[in-house]
Enzyme design. Structure first.
Site, mmCIF file in Angstrom:
data_model
loop_
_atom_site.group_PDB
_atom_site.id
_atom_site.type_symbol
_atom_site.label_atom_id
_atom_site.label_comp_id
_atom_site.label_asym_id
_atom_site.label_seq_id
_atom_site.Cartn_x
_atom_site.Cartn_y
_atom_site.Cartn_z
ATOM 1 C CG HIS A 134 39.906 -25.300 19.821
ATOM 2 N ND1 HIS A 134 39.715 -26.402 20.627
ATOM 3 C CD2 HIS A 134 41.023 -24.683 20.294
ATOM 4 C CE1 HIS A 134 40.671 -26.460 21.537
ATOM 5 N NE2 HIS A 134 41.464 -25.417 21.356
ATOM 6 C CE1 TYR B 24 31.886 -33.098 23.023
ATOM 7 C CE2 TYR B 24 33.634 -32.218 21.633
ATOM 8 C CZ TYR B 24 32.563 -32.021 22.484
ATOM 9 O OH TYR B 24 32.169 -30.743 22.787
ATOM 10 N N PRO C 276 25.668 -30.746 28.782
ATOM 11 C CG PRO C 276 27.370 -31.258 30.295
ATOM 12 C CD PRO C 276 25.891 -31.412 30.082
ATOM 13 C CE LYS D 26 25.642 -25.822 20.105
ATOM 14 N NZ LYS D 26 26.594 -24.885 19.551
ATOM 15 C CE1 TYR E 118 31.147 -29.329 19.991
ATOM 16 C CE2 TYR E 118 32.349 -27.317 19.485
ATOM 17 C CZ TYR E 118 32.144 -28.419 20.294
ATOM 18 O OH TYR E 118 32.910 -28.601 21.408
#
Length: 394
Positions: free
Chosen positions: A72, A201, A295, A299, A387
């Protein structure tokens, strides 16, 4: 039985550490209290940072990951009924993430361990870790109906927050930092093809939602729910309807998720926790035994992999040169990265979720932060850097 490194816990942290030590010729034993079938089936995280994927490849555990994992190059943020993409490679100099479930990482590492590595004992119930303040630690455990002892030079606790290893650290030498969040996640695994190319998200007035993937035919999806929610109260139809409502787009009112049978559902509490230091004598804590993150920032698994990568380097240096410099620095080295990840996970969590105590003012602050992520190159780059994962310390 005697070994150099006794590893308590056969999850991804313990198995990866064992693999790294095997490759360096350092003998070790992994003790896992559950049976193999349970370990290979428990559902956990599915996002691998660049450094985690690179570590698995270098350890010889990346062949199936590279064949079946999904690369991704960004994430989608949805808020105020609009859609905004964060382009990872453009913001990080080419880094991305790999979608490959923790269950698959564990299967790969178990297969390698059983074929090429040292002892891996399932159904091994560790009762105590003794002597870690001295020179000869001992792990006391039960296996195949008998009480046994494992004498080690070092013990590594990879057995989670409720494990035995962290209980071996005297309370007076530890400091614990914790935050509990006033909401949970209802997570589902569904036989439904993702209709999105990257993770989504969503911030909405109804609460947070996340659309993730496990494969081209399996979706992993989450809904923010109140603490104490019973999954049985959520029918499949109610879950799908609520997901569609939270992902709704003004510019594309017909957008819907592909629906399919829900294979499993569970409620996941949200909290942050850090134990300092991550070392006591010859006992080293790694992964959830030392720290927990919500979550939202993906991480948990990656921090665990970073911990054991740093620790493996330190143990190898000690074995090869006799120097304890890296071992002595282990806790401080890891905690710098841990607190960076804790902050990022906290920021993502509090920005995207609807707190029951929020006022309209608080909601406007969340939207302002999300707008900054998607309009400021500097803010977007910081999000992308965190990220995809900060470089491992050398």
């Amino acid at each position: 039985m005697r070994t150099t490194v006794g590893i308590v816990g056969g999850g991804p942290a313990g198995l990866l550490l064992g693999r790294l030590l095997d490759n360096a010729g350092i003998d070790n034993v992994v003790l896992e209290r559950r049976d193999r079938a349970y370990v290979e089936q428990r559902q956990r995280a599915g996002i691998l940072e660049q450094s985690t994927a690179d570590t698995l490849r270098a350890a010889g555990a990346g062949e199936r990951m590279d064949r079946e994992g999904l690369v991704h190059h960004g994430i989608e943020l949805r808020f105020a009924r609009g859609s905004h993409r964060i382009d990872f490679p453009a913001l990080t100099g080419g880094r991305g993430v790999l979608v490959y479930a923790q269950t698959e990482v564990v299967k790969d590492l178990i297969a390698l361990r059983l074929a090429e590595g040292g002892p891996l004992l399932f159904d091994a119930q560790v009762d105590a870790v003794d002597g870690v303040a001295g020179e000869s630690p001992v792990i006391r455990y039960r296996h195949q109906g008998a009480e046994r002892t494992l004498h080690c030079s070092y013990v590594v606790g990879c057995d989670g927050f409720h494990g035995v290893a962290r209980q071996a650290v005297p309370a007076e030498v530890s400091t614990h930092y914790e935050r509990a969040y006033p909401y949970s996640w209802l997570g589902i695994l569904a036989d439904a093809p993702p209709v999105y190319e990257e993770l989504v998200y969503a911030h909405s007035e109804r609460g947070f939602a996340l659309a993730s993937v496990r494969s081209p035919t399996v979706s992993r999806l989450y809904l923010q729910v109140p603490n104490g929610t019973d999954p049985a109260d959520w029918s499949d139809e109610r879950i799908w309807d609520e997901l569609d409502a939270r992902f709704a787009l003004e510019a594309d009112p017909g957008w819907r998720l592909a629906r399919g049978p829900v294979r499993s559902k569970a409620v996941l509490p949200m909290r942050s926790h850090v134990t300092e230091p991550m070392r006591y004598g010859r006992l080293f804590l790694a992964g959830d035994a030392a720290h927990i993150v919500p979550p939202t920032g993906a991480k948990g698994l990656n921090l665990a992999a970073a911990d054991v990568t740093v620790l493996a380097r330190a143990l190898i240096e000690q074995q090869e040169t006799g120097s304890s410099g890296l071992l002595d620095a282990y806790s401080d080295t890891c905690l710098r990265r841990v607190w960076r990840a804790e902050h990022f996970s906290y920021l993502m969590t509090t920005t995207l979720h609807t707190d029951p105590a929020h006022s309209p003012f608080d909601t406007r602050l969340q939207l302002a932060q999300l707008a900054r992520f998607t309009s400021s190159p500097h803010a977007a780059a910081e999000l992308a850097d965190n990220y995809t994962g900060l470089p491992l310390p050398r």
